[in-house]
Design a protein around this motif. Structure first.
Motif, mmCIF file in Angstrom:
data_model
loop_
_atom_site.group_PDB
_atom_site.id
_atom_site.type_symbol
_atom_site.label_atom_id
_atom_site.label_comp_id
_atom_site.label_asym_id
_atom_site.label_seq_id
_atom_site.Cartn_x
_atom_site.Cartn_y
_atom_site.Cartn_z
ATOM 1 N N VAL A 104 13.539 9.195 3.965
ATOM 2 C CA VAL A 104 13.586 7.731 3.882
ATOM 3 C C VAL A 104 12.539 7.291 2.868
ATOM 4 C CG1 VAL A 104 14.345 7.408 6.277
ATOM 5 C CG2 VAL A 104 11.905 7.438 5.769
ATOM 6 N N GLN A 105 12.607 6.034 2.468
ATOM 7 C CA GLN A 105 11.611 5.497 1.540
ATOM 8 C C GLN A 105 10.699 4.499 2.245
ATOM 9 O OE1 GLN A 105 11.218 5.973 -1.963
ATOM 10 N NE2 GLN A 105 12.588 7.712 -1.746
ATOM 11 N N THR A 106 11.289 3.556 2.958
ATOM 12 C CA THR A 106 10.506 2.428 3.482
ATOM 13 C C THR A 106 10.345 2.524 4.996
ATOM 14 O OG1 THR A 106 12.442 1.065 3.917
ATOM 15 C CG2 THR A 106 11.546 0.954 1.689
ATOM 16 N N ALA A 107 9.426 1.674 5.516
ATOM 17 C CA ALA A 107 9.200 1.619 6.962
ATOM 18 C C ALA A 107 10.466 1.171 7.689
ATOM 19 C CB ALA A 107 8.049 0.650 7.260
ATOM 20 N N GLN A 108 11.162 0.207 7.107
ATOM 21 C CA GLN A 108 12.365 -0.295 7.772
ATOM 22 C C GLN A 108 13.441 0.790 7.848
ATOM 23 O OE1 GLN A 108 12.623 -3.911 5.346
ATOM 24 N NE2 GLN A 108 12.730 -5.062 7.255
ATOM 25 N N GLU A 109 13.568 1.575 6.761
ATOM 26 C CA GLU A 109 14.532 2.687 6.797
ATOM 27 C C GLU A 109 14.110 3.720 7.836
ATOM 28 O OE1 GLU A 109 15.433 2.466 2.016
ATOM 29 O OE2 GLU A 109 14.827 4.385 2.865
ATOM 30 N N MET A 110 12.794 3.968 7.915
ATOM 31 C CA MET A 110 12.302 4.965 8.877
ATOM 32 C C MET A 110 12.640 4.527 10.299
ATOM 33 S SD MET A 110 8.486 6.593 9.161
ATOM 34 C CE MET A 110 8.599 7.765 7.822
#
Ligand code: CTP
Length: 396
Positions: free
Chosen positions: A248-254
């Protein structure tokens, strides 16, 4: 998987094109793959290419007398340590659930007493149809283990669940099946690495986490037999083999991936998640302003993944967080334990002089409801092994 024997049944779905990659990965891990290709499977991959990759004869016909002379279908069905059906179409699942035996693949599946795993692949409506869900339930009641399917774009252009799991995910579950150890049969989720929060298409906000501690933990948990789902931001240290990797790249994706993976037995949040993201990241590269004005970035708070998992309806039996502190390490970490609602906090001092963030060593203090345990400084791999053993103790 050294010398483990896998009977791989390839049925007819577009996902069969992923099979050469899967066979290569299974063989690279030491598994011996015997392929069985259904008639419709042979529409998507050729027996010749599968035979070349698996370095094995490909079985296709039930009533092939030569084959019966060499190895009867009953023997073939029982010689393996595991039968893997990938892709498993709606048709194959229905036949398995009914106990039909009208071709080689279905006959092998009915004749066997070997554990079976299926990696379904079909259109979203077919997957969601009550008949398929009924068949799935029956198969799971019969002890068949499920791999995937994933949500995603389908070859038919629709979107949703039904897409076959990726080769690495299948590999991780198969590897997990063959593993022994105190965590065998347990599913552990590990978050790791930094997150990148975009400012515009070419710039982002990040932190110095290398992902070394998270990767070491995933390795140690895998070595104790766990199936590890490794959700990693863009880390410098590569993910270990034999774990299910979710980049993942971002916190929201995580957060989205973590929630999708629940329920699990334990969640270890080792990621250095960015606390803030840029509100309304620019769609185009921000240009220098000729008048000399600086761009002003507004921030929004990212979701706290550890706190959300700790309070989740599907809360894992054990939730472990890390606390990266630069002052009052134990005091701040103890507060974090309460604030986040997790079971343990692994605290460390990340002031640059310690060399911990991005380095190979760590000095941690483990805090739980019973108190505080100060560990000596040691390599991150040793911290990981000790922590993994403690996790195994707690779960078993
Ligand atoms: N964490 C998380 N999601 C976030 C922030 C942190 O899951 N948005 C997790 C980390 O993976 C770690 C723990 O929370 O296990 C603590 O992270 P840390 O950065 O030390 O704490 P913060 O909550 O960010 O608090 P602060 O920055 O105020 O110290």
């Amino acid at each position: 998987m050294n010398d483990k024997h896998i009977l791989l049944i390839i049925s007819g779905g577009i996902a069969a094109v992923k099979l050469p990659g899967l066979i290569r990965k299974l063989s690279a891990q030491g598994a011996r793959v015997t392929p069985v290709l259904t008639q419709s499977g042979a529409q998507f991959v050729t027996p010749l290419s599968i035979a070349a990759l698996a370095r094995s004869k490909v079985y296709t016909e039930l009533f092939d007398l030569t084959e019966e002379a060499q190895m009867g279908h009953i023997e073939l069905s029982r010689a393996a340590d595991l039968i893997l059906v990938a892709p498993a179409t709606a048709q194959v699942m229905a036949k398995m659930a009914q106990g039909m035996a009208d071709d080689l693949a279905s006959t092998l599946l009915l004749a066997t007493d070997t554990p079976v795993m299926i990696a379904p692949s079909m259109n979203v409506r077919m997957w969601q149809h009550p008949a398929t869900q009924r068949n799935l339930k029956r198969l799971q009641d019969d002890g068949v283990q499920l791999i995937g399917p994933n949500d995603g774009e389908m070859a038919c252009g629709e979107y949703g669940p039904g897409r076959m799991a990726e080769a690495d995910e299948i590999l991780a579950q198969v590897a997990g099946f063959f593993r022994s150890g105190p965590l065998a049969g347990r599913h552990v989720l590990v978050t790791s690495g930094p997150t990148h929060e975009p400012i515009d298409p070419v710039r982002y906000i990040a932190n110095r986490s290398s992902g070394a501690q998270g990767a070491a933990l995933a390795t140690a948990l895998r070595d104790l037999g766990a199936l590890v789902s490794f959700v990693t931001g863009p880390a410098r240290v590569p993910p270990p083999s034999g774990v299910e990797v979710h980049p993942v790249q971002t916190a929201q994706e995580m957060l989205a991936v973590v929630e999708r993976l629940l329920p699990v037995d334990a969640a270890i949040c080792a990621a250095a998640v960015a606390d803030w993201r840029v509100e309304g990241a620019h769609a185009q590269k921000i240009k220098k302003n000729p008048s000399g004005d600086f761009p002003i970035l507004e921030f929004a708070e990212n979701p706290d993944i550890l706190a959300l998992v700790s309070a989740h309806d599907l809360r894992p039996q054990l939730v472990v967080g890390f606390a990266a502190e630069t002052e009052n390490v134990i005091g701040n970490a103890a507060q974090k334990l309460l604030r986040k609602g997790c079971d343990w906090i692994v605290a460390n001092d990340v002031t640059p002089q310690t060399g911990i963030m991005g380095g190979a060593h760590n000095k941690v203090t483990l805090i739980d409801a019973d108190g505080t345990e100060i560990w000596d400084e040691m390599p991150k791999t040793d911290v990981a092994r000790r922590l993994a053993l403690r996790i195994a103790d707690d779960l078993t």
